[in-house]
Design an enzyme around this catalytic site. Structure first.
Site, PDB file in Angstrom:
ATOM      1  N   HIS A 126       0.933  -1.202   0.121  1.00  0.00           N
ATOM      2  CA  HIS A 126       0.048   0.084   0.073  1.00  0.00           C
ATOM      3  C   HIS A 126       1.107   1.147   0.094  1.00  0.00           C
ATOM      4  O   HIS A 126       1.726   1.323   0.923  1.00  0.00           O
ATOM      5  CB  HIS A 126      -1.002  -0.246   1.298  1.00  0.00           C
ATOM      6  CG  HIS A 126      -1.810   1.239   1.268  1.00  0.00           C
ATOM      7  ND1 HIS A 126      -2.745   1.310   0.430  1.00  0.00           N
ATOM      8  CD2 HIS A 126      -1.863   2.272   2.139  1.00  0.00           C
ATOM      9  CE1 HIS A 126      -3.371   2.503   0.814  1.00  0.00           C
ATOM     10  NE2 HIS A 126      -2.896   3.113   1.846  1.00  0.00           N
ATOM     11  N   ASP A 184       0.665   5.070   0.117  1.00  0.00           N
ATOM     12  CA  ASP A 184      -0.259   6.404  -0.074  1.00  0.00           C
ATOM     13  C   ASP A 184       0.233   7.327  -1.145  1.00  0.00           C
ATOM     14  O   ASP A 184       1.447   7.658  -0.968  1.00  0.00           O
ATOM     15  CB  ASP A 184      -0.307   6.940   1.388  1.00  0.00           C
ATOM     16  CG  ASP A 184      -0.930   6.212   2.350  1.00  0.00           C
ATOM     17  OD1 ASP A 184      -2.140   5.656   1.787  1.00  0.00           O
ATOM     18  OD2 ASP A 184      -0.481   5.721   3.591  1.00  0.00           O
ATOM     19  N   ASP A 198      -7.557   1.092   2.821  1.00  0.00           N
ATOM     20  CA  ASP A 198      -7.204   2.137   3.707  1.00  0.00           C
ATOM     21  C   ASP A 198      -7.970   3.400   3.936  1.00  0.00           C
ATOM     22  O   ASP A 198      -7.580   4.268   4.346  1.00  0.00           O
ATOM     23  CB  ASP A 198      -5.748   2.274   3.724  1.00  0.00           C
ATOM     24  CG  ASP A 198      -5.100   3.340   4.775  1.00  0.00           C
ATOM     25  OD1 ASP A 198      -5.593   3.004   6.092  1.00  0.00           O
ATOM     26  OD2 ASP A 198      -4.268   4.265   4.660  1.00  0.00           O
ATOM     27  N   HIS A 223      -6.815   9.241  -0.250  1.00  0.00           N
ATOM     28  CA  HIS A 223      -7.204   9.244   0.918  1.00  0.00           C
ATOM     29  C   HIS A 223      -6.935   9.820   2.068  1.00  0.00           C
ATOM     30  O   HIS A 223      -7.281   9.482   3.294  1.00  0.00           O
ATOM     31  CB  HIS A 223      -7.946   7.725   1.276  1.00  0.00           C
ATOM     32  CG  HIS A 223      -6.913   6.602   1.272  1.00  0.00           C
ATOM     33  ND1 HIS A 223      -6.617   5.590   0.288  1.00  0.00           N
ATOM     34  CD2 HIS A 223      -5.834   6.457   2.313  1.00  0.00           C
ATOM     35  CE1 HIS A 223      -5.522   5.072   0.734  1.00  0.00           C
ATOM     36  NE2 HIS A 223      -5.025   5.499   1.877  1.00  0.00           N
TER      37      HIS A 223
END
Ligand code: ZN
Length: 1068
Positions: free
Chosen positions: A265, A267, A377, A587
């Site tokens: 993951h 970001d 997430d 997000h």
């Protein structure tokens, strides 16, 4: 020599004996770990490029640029910075001849920071001491050709989680320097390494299997024998054989299966800027590709088309490798979206665009669309997402964030998620409650123990690899999982793709699964509906501006084609602007939880979209009007035109923009005007056609003029043909009625609506993210008057009362409360100068309404939530997300609050509060500081919010009419390009199709009922088909009446996309 079996084995000493035998800290002079690196030497002559002026923040250069220029010698112990700078190193490595052939030789590089290894212009592997990735294998078996190596290292001056000063989410230290701690080459013994992993896995099994289990003791005795074998006989292969035997005891058929999927993951921005994410992708994915060569079963899932696109542009050789592994179905694009976006705040159309542009990218690049939506997430998931996913052709969903719930444990891990309209998608939360597991026995067992759907399902997903900051799976993780494939006593672990996992569940288990209806509310991070309110306002404006620009561009293109005056449809520009908006909806960006640098960059990007979009909107409006003008144009008979982009007729007071000819045109039109308080002219415009325009013209019938007057010493009364209100000196509404029922005040007895309130806002840790339940205990009303309520505009079109309040010695509010003629609601233009710390500003409306529930607008619809704290599920939702309006209604009567930029709401015991500003200090200490301008509205109504037009009023507050003051011929003709005979359906989007000359309409049922509507267009409809959100044609013919009217049947909250081929304009 046989191991004496009669020796008493104490459980703890036996266990710890083996633990110490592999310890990297204790007894390394004699233990197994001490034999892992038998030879080492420093790298001599490390060269560093220190060109003044080149190495600054974000000075990333290409490899070709980086290797030019002068490199100077540096050494271990030297420091490099500042934060975010990149430094380049050249290593000319000579492996000592005396080490001998056949050895595995490894480079160890620890610069205390993130780094990337390059050779021959290709990125080879990321390095990250934070994630214990400091080794790079130079050769697995040293041969004559492998004694010399030239490598470059790109050092990134940040940690894997940015550079927070003194804490993870603290604002970054801009002047952090990183010390080169280690740069050497070592021989790494592969047999010892494998044996260490055997020991580690076996010890973990002993630790986590039930102590009383037979299996645990078998393993303990086996491990003890391995230690003895190694120590007394140095017989490592025999020890490995014992391990192999122990790990080959398999489960029976009934054991649970974990589908292990590697991922990392990343970001897209968070504690680091967008620019750094590009490098994170390269570091993480190059490491992944390298691991794929060593582990043929390794499967890696990867989301976010934007990140693929960055790698495609910046790292072409890596991208070519990735494409290769995508073809082999091992590097698997997932998610289908442009980025992993926020799940609450984006508009419905923005959600669809995430899929449209995301899936188009995946299809173009890899020849295949993603088959599952992937959002591990994100901070809560809108009830409309299941339908939007299905509209985009996806019926599977992976997340795990609800494991972060503070109050209630979510009851399922594999279930049918049923959305607002009844659409169902198969949803899975990996039960390990993490998207960054590392192949440990404990996690494998936790996954099974946690799994809430035992008996219904025997499969779950296991996501492994370092995440958030990227980096992904490591050799250690893969070695562990290789050993855990099928070990008696713990779940089976199979590397498989998400596609395989879902197919298995769909085929064998789907019918057993439970369902969950409505939103997936995350009981945490509910401050993110409000933090960084300016970004949210820019986002709202950008979404609406793009809607208008796209609609007018489409109309002018179609009208132009029909009328012979062609205009180019700006498809590329529309896509480019949308993609910027979609990027910012990531997000951690739109929620306001990134560092200052990210928020400032996102603000600039939104500003660019708004600036450019406004110019383009004006151009497209003018082009549309131009198409009405005969060739050659006109010079004398100018008209002012008003364009309405909503799918219903509008009448309202507008503030005429400063455009050429404005005054003359207004004068010529003979309309009623009023000089506005800001020097602009107010005009009442009426009956502006749905998705159409007309010239500025006097209203056939003017509504009742608005009046305002003082009532006694303390109140000011304001009134039009619909509502009347009384306002006190503090600017608070003490009475609000419909004029046809003045006995009924919607404001609670003795209370004040439009009361500003301030709360202490100190969360437990996640500052920008969380507002805690206890903030509600700290309410303080803002009542300190700077300037008491004063009439500043007195009608006939608009009456306005101005009030100024002091929040504290640092912060103030100035508010203009207006009522327009014909308006059904009070409008509050609000300016706040905000300089607080850990305070939360809301405006509250105590309402005399009895209802157990409140209605909030969401994407393409609305949801109801409780107006009370009955159960733990109710009170966990003390702060919720809503879009342009919220409504509290009882039978035949209610009140709505509208807004132009906010998303945080709460309602308890009929006190409805709109959340305005927070003042968190981490990770951005400047979040929400400074001046803000926003507007909200208060709308009492009879009937239901649907019948009273609340939804349309909220659109109108947000979406201004477009004014054109240019010289166009003539024609008093009004045009309505699209109109709908039923207000239960809204035409949300009009765009040109991506792949052909057709026009796409996107409509949705907004009331929550079943209905049939007729959508009339002024164009001749040549053909009409239903299509998906990705614009694929769907089955089902559309009935067309009279050649220009579509008959459409809607179920509650249904989203419908229609692909039209249009001919020339037909007369109205
Ligand atoms: Zn994230």
């Amino acid at each position: 020599m046989a191991v004496p079996g009669y020796v008493l084995k104490h459980r703890r000493t036996t266990f710890e004996r083996a633990e110490k035998f592999i310890s990297s800290t204790f007894f390394t002079d004699v233990n197994l770990y001490g034999k892992l690196y038998p030879l080492r030497t420093d790298i001599k002559g490390i060269k560093h490029r220190a060109l003044p002026g080149l190495i600054t923040r974000h000075s990333a250069v290409t490899f070709e640029e980086a290797i030019k220029g002068i490199y100077e010698e540096t050494r271990v112990g030297a420091s490099f910075g500042p934060t975010w700078a990149t430094h380049w190193f050249r290593l000319d490595i000579e492996i000592p001849r005396e080490w001998g052939l056949g050895k595995q030789v490894v480079l160890v590089w620890d610069s205390g920071s993130e780094a990337m290894i390059w050779r021959d212009g290709k990125p080879l592997q990321g390095l990250s001491p934070d994630n214990k990735r400091t080794e790079f294998v130079l050769t697995k078996s040293l041969d004559e050709n492998a004694f010399s190596h030239t490598l470059y290292i790109e050092m990134e001056c940040s940690d894997v989680f940015g550079a927070g000063k003194g804490g993870l989410i603290n604002p970054p230290d801009p002047n952090k320097y990183y010390t080169l701690r280690r740069a050497d080459i070592v021989v790494k013994d592969p047999e010892i390494y494998q044996l260490l992993l055997d020991f580690e896995v076996l010890l973990d099994l002993i630790k986590h299997l039930p102590e009383e289990s037979n299996r645990s003791y078998q393993l303990l005795y086996g491990v003890n024998e391995m230690v003895t074998t190694c120590q007394s006989q140095s017989n490592y292969s025999r020890a490995r054989d014992i391990a192999h035997t122990l790990l080959s005891e398999t489960n029976s058929q009934s054991q649970h299966t974990l589908c292990a999927v590697g991922h990392c993951h990343i970001d897209t921005a968070w504690l680091w800027p967008y620019e750094e994410t590009k490098r994170k992708c390269a570091r993480s994915w190059s490491s992944t590709v390298r691991l794929m060569k060593d582990f043929p079963e390794f499967i890696f899932a990867c989301s976010q088309a934007q990140q693929f696109d960055w790698v495609k542009v910046n790292y072409p050789s890596l991208y070519a490798d990735i494409k290769d592994y995508v073809r082999q179905q091992r590097f698997i694009p997932v998610g289908g979206t442009w980025v992993e976006m926020d799940g609450n705040i984006p508009s419905g159309e923005a959600f669809i665009r995430q899929f449209l542009y995301g899936q188009r990218f995946f299809e173009q690049e890899f020849g295949k669309r993603c088959t599952e939506f992937w959002l591990p997430d994100t901070f809560g998931y809108s009830a409309q997402l299941p339908q939007i996913m299905k509209h985009a052709g996806i019926a599977r969903f992976v997340t795990q964030k609800l494991s972060w719930n503070l109050v209630n444990k979510f009851p399922h891990h594999t279930f049918w998620w049923q959305g607002l309209d009844g659409s169902r998608v198969l949803t899975h939360f990996p039960p390990g409650d993490s998207y960054g597991m590392d192949g440990k026995v404990e996690e494998v067992m936790r996954s099974l123990n946690n799994f809430k759907d035992k008996g219904r399902s025997n499969h779950s997903m296991y996501l492994f690899g370092y995440g958030d900051g990227g980096q992904g799976p490591t050799t250690d993780m893969l070695e562990r999982l290789t050993r855990l494939k099928n070990v008696d006593g713990i779940p089976k672990v199979t590397m498989c793709s998400p596609e395989t996992f879902f197919s298995t569940v769909e085929t064998h288990e789907a019918e057993n699964l439970c369902s969950w209806t409505g939103e997936l509310y995350l009981e945490l991070h509910n401050g993110t509906y409000t933090t960084h309110s300016r970004l949210k306002q820019q986002n709202r404006r950008a979404e609406i501006l793009l809607r208008q620009f796209e609609l007018l561009s489409t109309l002018s293109h179609v009208v132009g084609e029909g009328g012979g005056r062609k205009t180019d449809y700006p498809a590329g520009k529309i896509e480019q602007l949308w993609k910027i908006v979609l990027l910012n909806q990531f997000h951690d960006v739109l929620p306001g939880t990134s560092i200052q640098e990210v928020c400032e960059e996102a603000g600039r990007l939104y500003e660019d979209v708004l600036r450019e979009g406004s110019v383009l909107l004006a151009d497209s409006a003018n082009q549309l009007i131009d198409t009405l003008t005969p060739q050659g144009g006109c010079t004398e008979h100018g008209t002012a035109r008003i364009i309405n982009t909503c799918s219903w007729q509008r009448s309202e007071v507008i503030c005429w923009p400063e455009v050429t000819l404005a005054d003359r045109l207004i004068e010529m039109a003979g309309v009623t005007t009023q000089a506005g308080r800001d020097g602009k002219t107010l005009v009442f415009v009426s009956d502006i056609p749905s998705v159409g325009h007309c010239e500025l013209r006097p209203a056939v019938k003017l509504p009742v003029p608005v009046t305002v007057q003082k009532q006694g010493d303390d109140l000011i009364c304001i009134r039009n043909g619909h509502i009347e209100a009384a306002v006190d000196k503090t600017g608070r509404v003490v009475r609000l009625c419909m004029v046809n029922d003045v006995s009924r005040n919607v404001v609670s007895v003795g209370s004040h609506a439009n009361q500003f309130v301030i709360f202490d806002d100190v969360p437990l840790f996640w500052d920008a993210w969380d507002v805690m339940d206890y903030h509600l205990e700290t309410r303080t009303a803002v009542v300190d008057i700077i300037e008491e309520a004063t009439i500043v505009e007195s009608g006939p079109l608009r009456a306005t009362i101005k009030t100024s309040l002091r929040i504290s010695d640092k912060s103030t509010i100035c508010q203009y409360m207006s009522l327009d003629t014909g308006a059904k609601y009070l409008k509050f233009y609000t300016e706040v100068d905000w300089h607080e710390s850990h305070k939360f500003l809301k405006v509250e409306f105590p309402l005399r309404i009895t209802s157990p529930q409140v209605t909030y607008e969401i994407q393409f619809g609305h949801v109801q939530r409780p107006n009370h704290f009955n159960t733990s599920w109710d009170w966990a939702r003390f702060e919720v997300c809503g879009h342009k309006w919220a409504d509290l209604s009882e039978y035949d009567w209610g009140v709505a609050v509208l807004n132009d930029s906010h998303y945080g709401w709460s309602c308890i015991d009929s006190v409805l509060r709109l959340s305005l500003l927070r003042s968190s200090k981490s990770p951005d200490p400047t979040a929400d500081m400074g001046k803000h301008k926003f507007t909200y509205g208060l709308m009492p109504h009879s009937g239901t919010f649907q019948s009273a037009g609340v939804i349309q009023a909220a659109y109108e507050l947000n979406e201004p009419l477009v004014c054109c003051g240019q010289c166009a011929d003539h024609s008093s003709t009004a045009a309505s390009y699209f109109s709908i005979d039923n207000s239960a359906v809204i035409l949300e989007t009009v765009k040109k199709a991506e792949n052909c000359n057709s026009v796409i309409l996107r409509l949705y049922e907004v009331y929550g009922g079943t209905t049939t509507v007729r959508v009339k267009t002024s164009f001749k409809v040549t053909s009409a088909h239903l299509c998906s959100g990705l614009e694929d044609s769907l089955d089902g013919a559309i009935e067309i009446e009279d050649g220009n009217c579509l008959v459409l049947h809607f179920s509650p909250f249904q989203i419908m996309s229609v692909k039209l081929t249009l001919g020339t304009t037909t007369p109205n």
